[in-house]
Scaffold this active site. Structure first.
Site, PDB file in Angstrom:
ATOM      1  N   LYS A 316       0.813  -1.227   0.000  1.00 54.37           N
ATOM      2  CA  LYS A 316       0.000   0.000   0.000  1.00 54.37           C
ATOM      3  C   LYS A 316       0.845   1.276   0.000  1.00 54.37           C
ATOM      4  O   LYS A 316       0.447   2.282  -0.585  1.00 54.37           O
ATOM      5  CB  LYS A 316      -0.965  -0.014   1.189  1.00 54.37           C
ATOM      6  N   ASN A 341      -4.767   2.060  -1.790  1.00 58.04           N
ATOM      7  CA  ASN A 341      -5.158   0.667  -2.057  1.00 58.04           C
ATOM      8  C   ASN A 341      -5.752   0.482  -3.444  1.00 58.04           C
ATOM      9  O   ASN A 341      -6.189  -0.615  -3.778  1.00 58.04           O
ATOM     10  CB  ASN A 341      -6.155   0.175  -0.994  1.00 58.04           C
ATOM     11  N   GLY A 505     -16.646  -6.632   9.892  1.00 57.64           N
ATOM     12  CA  GLY A 505     -15.644  -6.166   8.927  1.00 57.64           C
ATOM     13  C   GLY A 505     -16.140  -6.164   7.487  1.00 57.64           C
ATOM     14  O   GLY A 505     -15.621  -5.424   6.646  1.00 57.64           O
TER      15      GLY A 505
HETATM   16  P1  NAP Z   1      -0.798  -5.940   9.144  1.00 54.31           P
HETATM   17  O1  NAP Z   1      -0.316  -4.670   8.549  1.00 54.31           O
HETATM   18  O2  NAP Z   1       0.026  -7.163   9.008  1.00 54.31           O
HETATM   19  O3  NAP Z   1      -1.004  -5.704  10.717  1.00 54.31           O
HETATM   20  C1  NAP Z   1      -1.346  -6.750  11.541  1.00 54.31           C
HETATM   21  C2  NAP Z   1      -1.672  -6.208  12.920  1.00 54.31           C
HETATM   22  O4  NAP Z   1      -2.164  -7.286  13.705  1.00 54.31           O
HETATM   23  C3  NAP Z   1      -0.455  -5.627  13.633  1.00 54.31           C
HETATM   24  O5  NAP Z   1      -0.880  -4.573  14.429  1.00 54.31           O
HETATM   25  C4  NAP Z   1      -0.012  -6.830  14.481  1.00 54.31           C
HETATM   26  O6  NAP Z   1       0.678  -6.467  15.631  1.00 54.31           O
HETATM   27  C5  NAP Z   1      -1.352  -7.394  14.879  1.00 54.31           C
HETATM   28  N1  NAP Z   1      -1.260  -8.795  15.271  1.00 54.31           N
HETATM   29  C6  NAP Z   1      -0.977  -9.834  14.484  1.00 54.31           C
HETATM   30  N2  NAP Z   1      -0.993 -10.968  15.202  1.00 54.31           N
HETATM   31  C7  NAP Z   1      -1.293 -10.627  16.477  1.00 54.31           C
HETATM   32  C8  NAP Z   1      -1.460 -11.363  17.676  1.00 54.31           C
HETATM   33  N3  NAP Z   1      -1.343 -12.702  17.702  1.00 54.31           N
HETATM   34  N4  NAP Z   1      -1.783 -10.689  18.798  1.00 54.31           N
HETATM   35  C9  NAP Z   1      -1.912  -9.361  18.767  1.00 54.31           C
HETATM   36  N5  NAP Z   1      -1.762  -8.615  17.675  1.00 54.31           N
HETATM   37  C10 NAP Z   1      -1.462  -9.240  16.526  1.00 54.31           C
HETATM   38  O7  NAP Z   1      -2.246  -6.316   8.610  1.00 54.31           O
HETATM   39  P2  NAP Z   1      -3.413  -5.334   8.089  1.00 54.31           P
HETATM   40  O8  NAP Z   1      -3.332  -5.180   6.621  1.00 54.31           O
HETATM   41  O9  NAP Z   1      -3.441  -4.134   8.918  1.00 54.31           O
HETATM   42  O10 NAP Z   1      -4.690  -6.248   8.350  1.00 54.31           O
HETATM   43  C11 NAP Z   1      -5.142  -6.523   9.653  1.00 54.31           C
HETATM   44  C12 NAP Z   1      -6.457  -7.273   9.573  1.00 54.31           C
HETATM   45  O11 NAP Z   1      -7.453  -6.432   9.018  1.00 54.31           O
HETATM   46  C13 NAP Z   1      -6.411  -8.470   8.629  1.00 54.31           C
HETATM   47  O12 NAP Z   1      -6.071  -9.628   9.354  1.00 54.31           O
HETATM   48  C14 NAP Z   1      -7.795  -8.567   8.053  1.00 54.31           C
HETATM   49  O13 NAP Z   1      -8.550  -9.529   8.759  1.00 54.31           O
HETATM   50  C15 NAP Z   1      -8.373  -7.206   8.300  1.00 54.31           C
HETATM   51  N6  NAP Z   1      -8.662  -6.508   7.019  1.00 54.31           N
HETATM   52  C16 NAP Z   1      -9.909  -6.019   6.846  1.00 54.31           C
HETATM   53  C17 NAP Z   1     -10.232  -5.345   5.699  1.00 54.31           C
HETATM   54  C18 NAP Z   1     -11.630  -4.850   5.496  1.00 54.31           C
HETATM   55  O14 NAP Z   1     -11.879  -4.215   4.481  1.00 54.31           O
HETATM   56  N7  NAP Z   1     -12.519  -5.093   6.408  1.00 54.31           N
HETATM   57  C19 NAP Z   1      -9.266  -5.131   4.715  1.00 54.31           C
HETATM   58  C20 NAP Z   1      -7.991  -5.639   4.913  1.00 54.31           C
HETATM   59  C21 NAP Z   1      -7.702  -6.329   6.078  1.00 54.31           C
HETATM   60  P3  NAP Z   1       2.271  -6.346  15.638  1.00 54.31           P
HETATM   61  O15 NAP Z   1       2.576  -4.989  15.109  1.00 54.31           O
HETATM   62  O16 NAP Z   1       2.625  -6.527  17.075  1.00 54.31           O
HETATM   63  O17 NAP Z   1       2.795  -7.438  14.764  1.00 54.31           O
END
Ligand code: NAP
Length: 534
Positions: A316, A341, A505
């Site tokens: 992104k 995006n 979501g």
């Molecule tokens: P990302 O950049 O990889 O960020 C992941 C986040 O989750 C980080 O803050 C990470 O914390 C945290 N995390 C991962 N595993 C964890 C755990 N076991 N315990 C606590 N925190 C944890 O991913 P992203 O793109 O932001 O996406 C995050 C989520 O949003 C996805 O999994 C997806 O389900 C959802 N999503 C929704 C949409 C929508 O349109 N609704 C779109 C895209 C994604 P750390 O920094 O500590 O690693």
């Protein structure tokens, strides 16, 4: 250039003669599902006499015109015999009822005189009323062969070959473009496909460039080559039957990208609105260099009709950089939060990128709460997570005037996000700060948004919830989980049980996708079709 309709060939592999009845039944199903050809993969059958004896039954009873293929180990199949054995297999096939195409590997064709003799006899035997053709094939499992173009030259020059087939494993999405170029420049009917997870584009776009066929499996567990889609995927998701010369290409770019629901949604929307396009997953490795090289190749390709892409993790921020470096325009919200995006490629190749996550997260929250966006001003919101989705949520909420606290497992990452957004949006500590879960009381904050992957099926903690156990919630609290697989997450179940209003979501996902759809097609996304496709 020859242009004919491309077919779907259902590729069916048999382990031994006992599977003939089952294989024939599978072929009947595949044909009723839309396959126009059946490929009988006889490499394992060809190893035994009993197996060789049933090839005639397969050809005779094939529910559609068929290809008989004995694929050697060296070309990704399982036939272990040498060239003499291979020639004997072809001889036994040629002695029976003739298939529409007989696959002959280039290496055997050039390396074993007996192969050409056998095949020539069979072709003569098929005349005048039979119509068997030689399908001269070459497969490179390791990747694009260095002598690809020489192979094409040699194969195109073989008068006895009715069709030539070139297949290699894609190492990047650029390999697909070379397959497309081979099809565009072909001198006789051709199949040019890339194998592996990076090769889907060449398989789906075969009809756009007049490829003779694309191979498909009947079920995902029965594919006969890596990266082969199923007949249902090709027809129902990628609209294979509608793809033609003018079809525009869109992509969903990420790494990994196999899990994305974007193809289902957008392709269903294209079907509904009559937009002549197809959206395909385009896996691009994490580094910027890969992103830049892949995007440039797609944008610059003269006959591809690349119209844009949905861009996701981890690209992104790369998207903004790429568009800036290409002299394109970064729309305001994307520039302000530092992530985009959506890529739109204009008619003359002009690039624009925007961020539809930002308005989607704010709109999903407001409509879930039944409030106007202006009413977010001054509200206190807790955002869990500090990744890409958190950036969009925090940026959008702060721009709407909310006061946001960011809580993340890795404290430093929350700190970095907060500092970066404070600077970009000129915010002070009152408006945007880093917090800790232990400090939450439930009184100060009433809106909680999960932007971590906790609770996501197949993610790091599918059964987990980021909400502290002792946090009091009531009917004045709102919990919005941006995770959308599953639709009802453990967090939502937990928050609803504690009396809070919950927002799934999917509300965000559908909104950001609808805005992308409109940006590419100029048409409103059909809401019910989108919801159904999710
Ligand atoms: P990302 O950049 O990889 O960020 C992941 C986040 O989750 C980080 O803050 C990470 O914390 C945290 N995390 C991962 N595993 C964890 C755990 N076991 N315990 C606590 N925190 C944890 O991913 P992203 O793109 O932001 O996406 C995050 C989520 O949003 C996805 O999994 C997806 O389900 C959802 N999503 C929704 C949409 C929508 O349109 N609704 C779109 C895209 C994604 P750390 O920094 O500590 O690693």
């Amino acid at each position: 250039m020859i242009h004919a309709m491309s077919l779907i060939a259902a590729s069916i592999f048999l382990r031994d003669a006992a599977e003939v009845d089952d294989a024939l039944r599978r072929a009947v199903t595949a044909v009723s599902d839309g396959a126009g050809l059946v490929e009988w993969r006889v490499d394992a059958l060809a190893e035994t006499e009993a197996g060789r004896n049933v090839i005639a039954v397969l050809v005779q009873q094939s529910p559609a015109p068929c290809i008989v293929t004995c694929r050697s180990v060296s070309e990704g199949g399982s036939f272990t015999g040498d060239l003499v054995d291979y020639a004997q297999v072809l001889e036994s096939v040629a002695a029976g009822p003739l298939p529409r195409y007989l696959d002959v590997e280039l290496a055997a064709w050039l390396g074993e005189g007996r192969v050409r003799e056998v095949v020539a006899q069979a072709v003569v035997q098929a005349q005048p009323d039979g119509d068997m053709g030689v399908l001269l094939s070459s497969h490179a499992v390791e990747g694009r062969p260095a002598d690809l173009l020489q192979r094409v030259e040699v194969m195109s020059g073989q008068a006895d070959a009715a069709v030539i087939k070139l297949v290699w494993t894609a190492r990047s999405i650029r390999d697909n473009l070379e397959a497309i170029d081979l099809l565009s420049e072909r001198r006789k009917p051709m199949i040019a496909l890339c194998m592996g997870p990076l090769g889907l584009m060449s398989r789906v776009l075969a009809p756009k460039y007049g490829g003779l066929l694309t191979f498909a499996a009947q079920t995902s567990s029965s594919s006969t080559a890596p990266g082969q889609p199923t007949i249902h995927e090709l027809r129902d998701c990628y609209r294979f039957d509608q793809i033609g010369r003018e079809t525009q290409l869109l992509g969903v770019v990420g790494w990994p990208i196999g899990h994305s629901r974007s193809p289902q949604l957008h392709n269903a929307g294209f079907q509904e609105t009559g937009f002549d396009g197809v959206l395909i997953p385009l896996p691009v490795p994490p580094e910027y260099e890969h992103f830049k090289a892949s995007m440039s190749a797609l944008v610059d390709h003269p006959h591809l009709g690349f119209r844009g892409a949905s861009v996701t993790l981890p690209h992104k921020e790369h998207l903004i950089r790429f568009v800036e470096e290409s002299g394109g325009r970064v729309e305001e919200q994307a520039a302000r939060v530092g992530a985009a995006n959506t890529l739109i490629v204009g008619a003359a190749g002009a690039l624009v990128c925007l961020n539809t996550d930002v308005p989607a997260v704010v709109d999903a929250l407001c409509s879930g709460m039944g409030i106007e966006q202006a009413e977010l001003r001054g509200r206190r919101v807790v955002v869990f997570g500090a990744g890409g989705v958190a950036r969009a949520a925090v940026g959008g909420l702060c721009m709407a005037g909310a006061r946001v606290v960011v809580i993340n497992r890795t404290h430093q990452r929350a700190q970095d996000l907060v500092e970066d957004l404070r600077q970009r949006l000129a915010l002070d500590e009152e408006v945007l700060a880093v917090g800790a879960a232990e400090q939450l009381t439930g009184q100060d904050h009433q809106i909680f948004i999960n932007c971590t992957s906790v609770g996501m099926a197949g993610g790091p903690d599918p059964a987990g919830s980021p909400l502290p156990e002792n946090l009091p919630l009531d009917d004045g609290s709102t919990v919005f989980d941006t995770v959308y697989t599953p639709v009802r997450t453990p967090l939502m179940t937990d928050a609803a049980a504690r009396g809070a209003r919950v927002i799934p979501g999917t509300e965000m996902f559908l909104r950001q996708a609808a805005m992308q759809f409109e940006a590419w097609t100029g048409q409103e996304a059909p809401p019910s079709v989108f919801r159904e496709a999710l």
